[in-house]
Motif scaffolding. Structure first.
Motif, PDB file in Angstrom:
ATOM      1  N   GLU A  69     -14.428  -5.418   2.090  1.00 42.68           N
ATOM      2  CA  GLU A  69     -15.584  -5.353   1.197  1.00 42.68           C
ATOM      3  C   GLU A  69     -15.199  -4.926  -0.221  1.00 42.68           C
ATOM      4  O   GLU A  69     -15.793  -5.381  -1.197  1.00 42.68           O
ATOM      5  N   GLU A  70     -14.195  -4.055  -0.333  1.00 42.73           N
ATOM      6  CA  GLU A  70     -13.855  -3.498  -1.638  1.00 42.73           C
ATOM      7  C   GLU A  70     -12.734  -4.237  -2.359  1.00 42.73           C
ATOM      8  O   GLU A  70     -12.572  -4.075  -3.570  1.00 42.73           O
ATOM      9  N   SER A  71     -11.962  -5.040  -1.614  1.00 41.20           N
ATOM     10  CA  SER A  71     -10.815  -5.696  -2.258  1.00 41.20           C
ATOM     11  C   SER A  71     -10.709  -7.187  -1.991  1.00 41.20           C
ATOM     12  O   SER A  71      -9.944  -7.886  -2.659  1.00 41.20           O
TER      13      SER A  71
ATOM     14  N   TYR B  82      -8.906   7.107  -9.037  1.00 42.36           N
ATOM     15  CA  TYR B  82      -8.132   6.047  -8.400  1.00 42.36           C
ATOM     16  C   TYR B  82      -7.915   6.407  -6.937  1.00 42.36           C
ATOM     17  O   TYR B  82      -7.436   7.509  -6.625  1.00 42.36           O
ATOM     18  N   VAL B  83      -8.288   5.485  -6.059  1.00 38.59           N
ATOM     19  CA  VAL B  83      -8.264   5.757  -4.627  1.00 38.59           C
ATOM     20  C   VAL B  83      -7.816   4.515  -3.860  1.00 38.59           C
ATOM     21  O   VAL B  83      -7.697   3.420  -4.416  1.00 38.59           O
ATOM     22  N   PHE B  84      -7.620   4.692  -2.562  1.00 34.58           N
ATOM     23  CA  PHE B  84      -7.391   3.578  -1.659  1.00 34.58           C
ATOM     24  C   PHE B  84      -8.745   3.037  -1.200  1.00 34.58           C
ATOM     25  O   PHE B  84      -9.750   3.759  -1.233  1.00 34.58           O
ATOM     26  N   PRO B  85      -8.817   1.799  -0.746  1.00 33.65           N
ATOM     27  CA  PRO B  85     -10.079   1.295  -0.184  1.00 33.65           C
ATOM     28  C   PRO B  85     -10.502   2.127   1.030  1.00 33.65           C
ATOM     29  O   PRO B  85      -9.658   2.603   1.795  1.00 33.65           O
ATOM     30  N   GLY B  86     -11.790   2.285   1.196  1.00 33.87           N
ATOM     31  CA  GLY B  86     -12.295   3.038   2.344  1.00 33.87           C
ATOM     32  C   GLY B  86     -13.764   3.341   2.205  1.00 33.87           C
ATOM     33  O   GLY B  86     -14.371   3.114   1.156  1.00 33.87           O
ATOM     34  N   GLY B  87     -14.351   3.876   3.274  1.00 33.06           N
ATOM     35  CA  GLY B  87     -15.766   4.206   3.237  1.00 33.06           C
ATOM     36  C   GLY B  87     -16.265   4.695   4.579  1.00 33.06           C
ATOM     37  O   GLY B  87     -15.492   4.962   5.513  1.00 33.06           O
ATOM     38  N   ARG B  88     -17.575   4.781   4.685  1.00 35.18           N
ATOM     39  CA  ARG B  88     -18.224   5.372   5.861  1.00 35.18           C
ATOM     40  C   ARG B  88     -18.072   4.533   7.116  1.00 35.18           C
ATOM     41  O   ARG B  88     -18.062   3.302   7.082  1.00 35.18           O
TER      42      ARG B  88
ATOM     43  N   ALA C  22     -13.276   6.221   6.934  1.00 34.36           N
ATOM     44  CA  ALA C  22     -11.917   5.733   7.163  1.00 34.36           C
ATOM     45  C   ALA C  22     -11.366   5.120   5.889  1.00 34.36           C
ATOM     46  O   ALA C  22     -12.103   4.523   5.098  1.00 34.36           O
ATOM     47  N   THR C  23     -10.072   5.278   5.691  1.00 43.83           N
ATOM     48  CA  THR C  23      -9.371   4.772   4.509  1.00 43.83           C
ATOM     49  C   THR C  23      -8.157   3.981   4.962  1.00 43.83           C
ATOM     50  O   THR C  23      -7.513   4.336   5.947  1.00 43.83           O
ATOM     51  N   LEU C  24      -7.849   2.910   4.233  1.00 43.86           N
ATOM     52  CA  LEU C  24      -6.685   2.094   4.570  1.00 43.86           C
ATOM     53  C   LEU C  24      -5.720   2.043   3.390  1.00 43.86           C
ATOM     54  O   LEU C  24      -6.087   1.643   2.285  1.00 43.86           O
ATOM     55  N   VAL C  25      -4.492   2.464   3.653  1.00 37.99           N
ATOM     56  CA  VAL C  25      -3.424   2.409   2.657  1.00 37.99           C
ATOM     57  C   VAL C  25      -2.605   1.150   2.935  1.00 37.99           C
ATOM     58  O   VAL C  25      -1.767   1.133   3.842  1.00 37.99           O
ATOM     59  N   LEU C  26      -2.865   0.105   2.185  1.00 41.31           N
ATOM     60  CA  LEU C  26      -2.060  -1.108   2.303  1.00 41.31           C
ATOM     61  C   LEU C  26      -0.784  -0.919   1.485  1.00 41.31           C
ATOM     62  O   LEU C  26      -0.844  -0.530   0.313  1.00 41.31           O
TER      63      LEU C  26
END
Length: 234
Positions: free
Chosen positions: A102-104, A50-56, A20-24
C-alpha cells in the motif's frame, strides 16, 4: 473555596495497537541498502520522519490465505513474543507485506492456493492476477512499543526480507513519500525515529547467516518501564 478551579481532567492513556514493519533490503556494490520513505508532514504519527513501510494490523490480515507458510525461524521467534501466538504472528507478517504494498507499490506474493477463499477487503488489489501474500522469507528481527505521550502508540514487530522477492515499481503513497534505497551512511543527518536508527545499525548483524538461520536467537524488545527506556530479549 469559592472560585477555585478544578484540576484539568487527565487524558486517558493512548491504546497500544498491534502493527508490523517490513525492512526490504538488497546489496549494491557490496553495500547493504534498505527501502525507506518520508512520512508526510500532515501525518499525525511521526510527520516528516524517514521510516520503513509499515502500519496497523487489520482483522482481514487474519482472513487472507497466504501463498505459503511463515518460515520456522520467524515462527519460533514470534512464539516467544509475549501476547503473540502462531496465528497472530502470521497475521503480523502478512500485515507487513500488505502495508508495504500500500505504501510503496512493491508486492511480495506467490500463486494463491487453489482452494483459497476470495480475498477479503483490503487485500483485493494485492491479490489481482491470482496472487496471495507470501511470507515464507520474512525474518522477524525486532519489536518496539511507541513511548507514552505520543499521538498514537503501536506495538510494532519488525520483519526483514530480500528486495529481490518484491515485484512492481516504487510508487509514493498518501502516507509515505520520497521512497528510495539508502545505505546506513545515506541516513546520517536524516530525521529518523530512534528505533529506526537502531534497526539500521544492527541489520547487517541480524542478516548474517548464523543469526538469520537461528530460531533460538533472542529478539530485542524496546519499551518503556517505569519511565525509562528498556530493552528486553524475547
Amino acid at each position: 473555596m469559592g472560585n477555585a478551579e478544578s484540576p484539568p481532567a487527565k487524558k486517558p492513556p493512548q491504546p497500544i495497537r498491534d502493527a508490523a514493519t517490513l525492512v526490504l533490503w538488497r546489496r549494491r556494490a557490496g553495500q547493504l541498502e534498505v527501502l525507506m520513505g518520508e512520512r508526510h508532514g500532515a501525518s499525525t504519527f511521526m510527520p516528516n520522519r524517514y521510516v520503513f513501510p509499515g502500519g496497523r494490523l487489520d482483522l482481514n490480515d487474519y482472513r487472507i490465505h497466504p501463498a505459503a507458510a511463515l518460515n520456522p525461524v520467524s515462527t519460533a521467534r514470534l512464539a516467544r513474543c509475549k501476547g503473540t501466538g502462531p496465528r497472530k504472528g502470521l497475521a503480523l507478517a502478512l500485515a507487513a507485506i500488505r502495508e508495504t504494498f500500500e505504501e510503496s507499490g512493491l508486492r511480495i506474493a506467490g500463486p494463491a492456493m487453489p482452494a483459497a477463499k476470495p480475498a477479503p477487503a483490503g487485500w483485493r488489489t494485492f491479490c489481482t492476477g491470482g496472487l496471495a501474500p507470501d511470507p515464507a522469507a520474512l525474518l522477524y528481527i525486532c519489536r518496539a512499543i511507541t513511548p507514552p505521550g505520543r499521538p498514537r502508540r503501536f506495538d510494532a514487530r519488525f520483519f526483514a526480507a530480500p528486495a529481490e522477492l518484491a515485484t512492481g515499481e516504487l510508487v509514493p503513497s498518501a502516507e509515505l513519500d520520497k521512497l528510495s534505497w539508502v545505505t546506513r551512511a545515506d541516513t546520517e543527518g536524516l530525521p529518523l525515529p530512534g528505533i529506526t536508527q537502531y534497526v539500521i545499525a544492527n541489520l547487517e548483524h541480524w542478516l548474517s547467516p548464523a543469526q538469520a538461520a537461528d530460531p533460538a536467537q533472542r529478539v530485542p524488545f524496546h519499551h518503556m518501564l517505569r519511565g525509562e527506556r528498556q530493552v528486553d530479549w524475547e
